[in-house]
Every structure is written in C-alpha cells, then in structure tokens.
Design an enzyme around this catalytic site. Structure first.
Site, PDB file in Angstrom:
ATOM      1  N   ARG A 195      47.154  -5.790  55.066  1.00  0.00           N
ATOM      2  CA  ARG A 195      45.697  -5.458  55.894  1.00  0.00           C
ATOM      3  C   ARG A 195      44.430  -6.049  55.038  1.00  0.00           C
ATOM      4  O   ARG A 195      43.793  -6.229  55.892  1.00  0.00           O
ATOM      5  CB  ARG A 195      45.595  -3.790  55.736  1.00  0.00           C
ATOM      6  CG  ARG A 195      46.864  -3.115  56.717  1.00  0.00           C
ATOM      7  CD  ARG A 195      46.448  -1.725  56.369  1.00  0.00           C
ATOM      8  NE  ARG A 195      47.702  -1.105  55.453  1.00  0.00           N
ATOM      9  CZ  ARG A 195      47.744   0.000  54.904  1.00  0.00           C
ATOM     10  NH1 ARG A 195      46.940   0.568  54.773  1.00  0.00           N
ATOM     11  NH2 ARG A 195      49.090   0.498  54.050  1.00  0.00           N
ATOM     12  N   GLU A 223      50.785   4.351  45.795  1.00  0.00           N
ATOM     13  CA  GLU A 223      50.879   5.870  45.896  1.00  0.00           C
ATOM     14  C   GLU A 223      52.037   6.275  46.508  1.00  0.00           C
ATOM     15  O   GLU A 223      52.555   7.558  46.043  1.00  0.00           O
ATOM     16  CB  GLU A 223      49.619   6.004  47.128  1.00  0.00           C
ATOM     17  CG  GLU A 223      49.256   7.383  47.117  1.00  0.00           C
ATOM     18  CD  GLU A 223      48.461   7.992  48.195  1.00  0.00           C
ATOM     19  OE1 GLU A 223      47.932   7.089  49.170  1.00  0.00           O
ATOM     20  OE2 GLU A 223      47.994   9.119  48.606  1.00  0.00           O
TER      21      GLU A 223
END
Ligand SMILES: O=P(O)(O)OC[C@H]1O[C@H](OP(=O)(O)OP(=O)(O)O)[C@H](O)[C@@H]1O
Ligand SMILES: Nc1ncnc2[nH]cnc12
Length: 175
Positions: free
Chosen positions: A58, A95
């Site tokens: 991204r 994460e």
C-alpha cells in the site's frame, strides 16, 4: 474534508480481533485521494526531500503519488524475494505476523534526504525495518508520513524514538 469517512473498517480481518483499516476505499475516491496526498506532503514541503521511499504494497500507491507531487524519485521497499539486483534485507514483526523487506543496495545515494511513506502505522515494525534499510543504504531519513496511525500500538512513538519525525492524517484510538 473528513478523510476518516473515506476509510472502511473490516472487523476480524485477517485474524480475529484485528480491526482492519481498509484504505482502498480512500484511494478509490478521486477527491479523498487528492486531499490525502496534498495533506501528506504539506508537513514536509520545506524539508528538502530528495527521494520518497514506500513500503510494499500500500506504500507504493501513496508513496508514488507523494513522490510525483514533490517531483522526486521513488524507491520501493519490497517484500522478500521480489527485487532482481543485490539487496539489503531486514526482518520484522507485524501486528498479525512476521515478514522481511528488502531494498536494492544502490537504491539510495549517500546522504539522500528520504521521506518514508506508507498507508498505516500500527506497531511500527514495518516502518522501523524500512528506516533501518534506508539508513544502511546511506539515507538520511527526514521523516515518515502515513495516512493512518493506530496510536494504541505505539508505532509512531517508536519511530520518533529513532529520531525520525512522524506525520499522520487520521488516528484510530480505543478500538
Ligand atoms: O506498523 P506495523 O505493525 O508494522 O504495520 C503496518 C504495516 O502493515 C500493513 O502492511 P502489510 O504488511 O499488511 O502488507 P500489504 O501492504 O502488502 O498488505 C501496512 O500497509 C503497513 O505497511
Ligand atoms: N489494523 C490494521 N489495518 C490495516 N492494515 C494494518 N496493518 C497493520 N495493522 C493494520
């Protein structure tokens, strides 16, 4: 313009308990994309940036647009095994997993002033690994610019502690 309303949240993706902040809705909206890129560039307009680096995947979309806006070149920080020439590599924790990223050894000129761009900072593991790579290649990392910050995960503080200032446009706290 409220950029938060252009970002979609998908609960429990890619794992239970993760609130996935989906930036594809923002970049798919012409006005929101334009406003986001303008606001990302603003804090760094006087910072004499020589180059933008963006992290796969991204970070390529936003980093490419920011580089174009600043009229500088773009350096891709890629996931392991994708770059054809000799590379530097860093492993890092996400994460929701583990990964490794690479840059070409000759992607940066000594003392290039580099702005790191990505869509989102969570734990800061990806940004820290990206900054280490850029520094190993000779860059001065002037700052790191994100659309989204998840402050509960401490990433922005972690990057500031490396001496790299952080900017973000939208914050999600407490969920
Ligand atoms: O601050 P962190 O905890 O390191 O997390 C942030 C990173 O996670 C996401 O990328 P992801 O690795 O999911 O890859 P993708 O862009 O290819 O989907 C996001 O685009 C950041 O690069
Ligand atoms: N919560 C989240 N949403 C979208 N991308 C992420 N990357 C790491 N954490 C994320």
């Amino acid at each position: 313009m409220d950029l938060k309303s252009a970002i979609r949240t998908i609960p429990d993706y890619p794992k239970p308990g993760i609130m996935f902040r989906d930036v594809t809705t923002l970049i798919g909206d012409a006005r929101a994309f334009r406003v986001a890129v303008d606001r990302m560039v603003q804090p760094w307009a006087g910072a004499k940036i020589d180059r933008v680096a963006g992290t796969e995947a991204r970070g390529f979309i936003l980093g490419g647009a920011v580089a174009h806006q600043l009229s500088v070149g773009f350096t891709p920080v890629r996931k392991r095994g994708k770059l054809p020439h000799r590379t530097l590599i860093e492993e890092y924790e996400l994460e929701y997993g583990q990964d490794a990223i690479e840059i070409h050894v000759d992607a940066i000129q000594e003392n290039d002033r580099v702005l790191l761009v990505d869509d989102l900072i969570a734990t800061g593991g990806t940004a820290e690994a990206s900054i280490r790579l850029l520094q190993r290649a000779g860059a001065t990392v002037v700052g790191a610019a994100f659309v989204i910050d998840l402050p509960d995960l401490g990433g922005a503080k972690r990057i500031e502690a490396m001496g790299v200032p952080v900017s973000s446009l939208v914050q999600y706290e407490g969920d």
